[in-house]
Structure formats: structure tokens, C-alpha cells
Design a protein around this motif. Structure first.
Motif, mmCIF file in Angstrom:
data_model
loop_
_atom_site.group_PDB
_atom_site.id
_atom_site.type_symbol
_atom_site.label_atom_id
_atom_site.label_comp_id
_atom_site.label_asym_id
_atom_site.label_seq_id
_atom_site.Cartn_x
_atom_site.Cartn_y
_atom_site.Cartn_z
ATOM 1 N N ILE A 136 0.840 -1.200 0.000
ATOM 2 C CA ILE A 136 0.000 0.000 0.000
ATOM 3 C C ILE A 136 0.873 1.246 0.000
ATOM 4 C CG2 ILE A 136 -1.657 1.306 1.399
ATOM 5 C CD1 ILE A 136 -2.980 -1.448 1.960
ATOM 6 N N LYS A 162 3.766 1.511 -1.439
ATOM 7 C CA LYS A 162 4.234 1.631 -2.819
ATOM 8 C C LYS A 162 3.115 2.156 -3.721
ATOM 9 C CE LYS A 162 7.050 -0.176 -6.322
ATOM 10 N NZ LYS A 162 7.532 1.048 -6.916
ATOM 11 N N TYR A 163 1.913 1.655 -3.531
ATOM 12 C CA TYR A 163 0.765 2.102 -4.319
ATOM 13 C C TYR A 163 0.557 3.605 -4.147
ATOM 14 C CZ TYR A 163 -4.177 2.804 -5.509
ATOM 15 O OH TYR A 163 -5.359 3.276 -6.035
ATOM 16 N N GLU A 193 3.327 5.565 -5.820
ATOM 17 C CA GLU A 193 3.141 5.606 -7.277
ATOM 18 C C GLU A 193 2.075 6.625 -7.656
ATOM 19 O OE1 GLU A 193 4.820 3.986 -9.801
ATOM 20 O OE2 GLU A 193 6.179 3.353 -8.201
ATOM 21 N N LEU A 215 -6.606 -1.543 -5.490
ATOM 22 C CA LEU A 215 -5.493 -2.444 -5.812
ATOM 23 C C LEU A 215 -5.977 -3.653 -6.605
ATOM 24 C CD1 LEU A 215 -3.367 -2.403 -2.538
ATOM 25 C CD2 LEU A 215 -2.705 -1.527 -4.775
ATOM 26 N N GLU A 235 -6.429 -2.585 -10.113
ATOM 27 C CA GLU A 235 -5.109 -2.475 -10.755
ATOM 28 C C GLU A 235 -4.590 -3.852 -11.156
ATOM 29 O OE1 GLU A 235 -3.052 0.132 -11.620
ATOM 30 O OE2 GLU A 235 -4.731 1.443 -11.128
#
Length: 176
Positions: A12, A14-15, A18, A93, A96
Motif C-alpha cells: 500500500i 508503494k501504491y 506511485e 489495488l 489495478e
């Protein structure tokens, strides 16, 4: 799941990184309880107001924040009160992952159904028709184009697709 639990998950983190980038991460990593203004966030986090607004707008676009407008009766100015909705992160997520699965399946199909040639010195890959138009000679180096075996790439893609299907509990349809 509480904000704190979500934010401790490296996936999360990293998400969010990004989505909002390094300048927006302090905003994404410190969601307050309740409503907050962009000015309050900027002051609390020591960030430029434009960076805070950019991060909030990105979070808003991804259904991770919402706002309501309040008009000051004296000045007529609008104040935006922001609320964070990180409970939507798992669903985002998953969406994605489905997009990634679809893209990988399309790319796998492309890799399986095309013949490639490689210019080793230039590190450039060409489809058969491109290589044929070039007379099987690299336009950059003049080196001959050699047939390329993409079996390792295909295998890696198949493996990643299988992992995603398992994680998403998606059945295989048709043949790949």
C-alpha cells in the motif's frame, strides 16, 4: 481496516507512492481523522500548498479522498474540507491487478504470435516484418539481425499471469 494498519503495508505504501509521488507522500502517509483543509495540511506537514493540493486531487481522482465546499458568509471565499477514504485502497489495488492481468495476457498473446529478430550490439528488437524491410540488418549498427528466442520472456509472463490469476481467484478461460 484502520488507516494505520493500511499504511504499514509495504504494498500500500508503494501504491500510494506511485499515485502521489515523493512530494505527495507526506500527505498520503498522514491522513487525519475527520475533515481537514489543504492549508491546515500544508502547515502541519511543512509542505508547499500546491504540493498538498496536487496530492489531494490525485487521491480524490482515485476515490481515496473527498471534499465538501463551505462558503464563508463574510468574505464569500470557499473552503474545501477534505476527508480521506483509505478503505477503498484494497478495491483499487484489486482493479489495478485486473488491469495488469489483462495487459499481461494481451502482451503474452503478442509475444507468442510474433517472430522477433535482435540486433545484439544495439539491443534493439524487431518484428519479422520490420526485420525483413531492413534486409535483416540493424539500421543503427549495420550488424546482422539474429532470430530471437523469447521463450524465457513468455515463460516469465505465463508464471506472473498464473500468480495473478491465483491471487484474484480467476479461472482460465480459453487457451493461451
Amino acid at each position: 481496516m484502520a488507516f494505520e494498519e493500511l499504511l504499514n503495508d509495504p504494498v500500500i505504501q508503494k501504491y500510494l507512492h506511485e499515485l502521489v509521488g515523493p512530494t505527495g507522500m507526506p500527505v498520503a502517509a498522514a491522513p487525519p481523522d475527520g475533515e481537514v483543509t489543504d492549508e491546515e495540511l500544508a502547515e502541519e506537514l511543512g509542505l508547499e500548498l500546491n504540493d498538498v493540493r496536487r496530492a489531494l486531487f490525485i487521491l480524490y481522482e482515485n476515490d481515496l479522498a473527498s471534499y465538501r465546499r463551505v462558503r464563508d458568509e463574510d468574505s464569500g471565499w470557499l473552503t474545501y474540507l477534505w476527508t480521506f477514504h483509505y478503505e477503498n485502497i484494497p478495491e483499487n489495488l484489486e482493479e489495478e491487478m485486473y488491469r495488469l492481468l489483462e495487459a499481461l495476457e494481451e502482451r503474452l498473446d503478442y509475444e507468442r504470435n510474433h517472430e522477433f529478430y535482435l540486433s545484439e550490439p544495439a539491443g534493439i528488437r524487431f518484428e519479422f516484418s520490420e526485420a525483413m524491410e531492413l534486409g535483416f540488418q540493424c539500421p543503427e549498427t549495420g550488424a546482422p539481425l539474429e532470430p530471437m528466442d523469447n521463450a524465457d520472456l513468455v515463460n516469465a509472463m505465463e508464471h506472473r499471469i498464473d500468480e495473478l490469476r491465483d491471487e484474484l481467484n480467476v479461472e482460465v478461460t480459453g487457451t493461451n
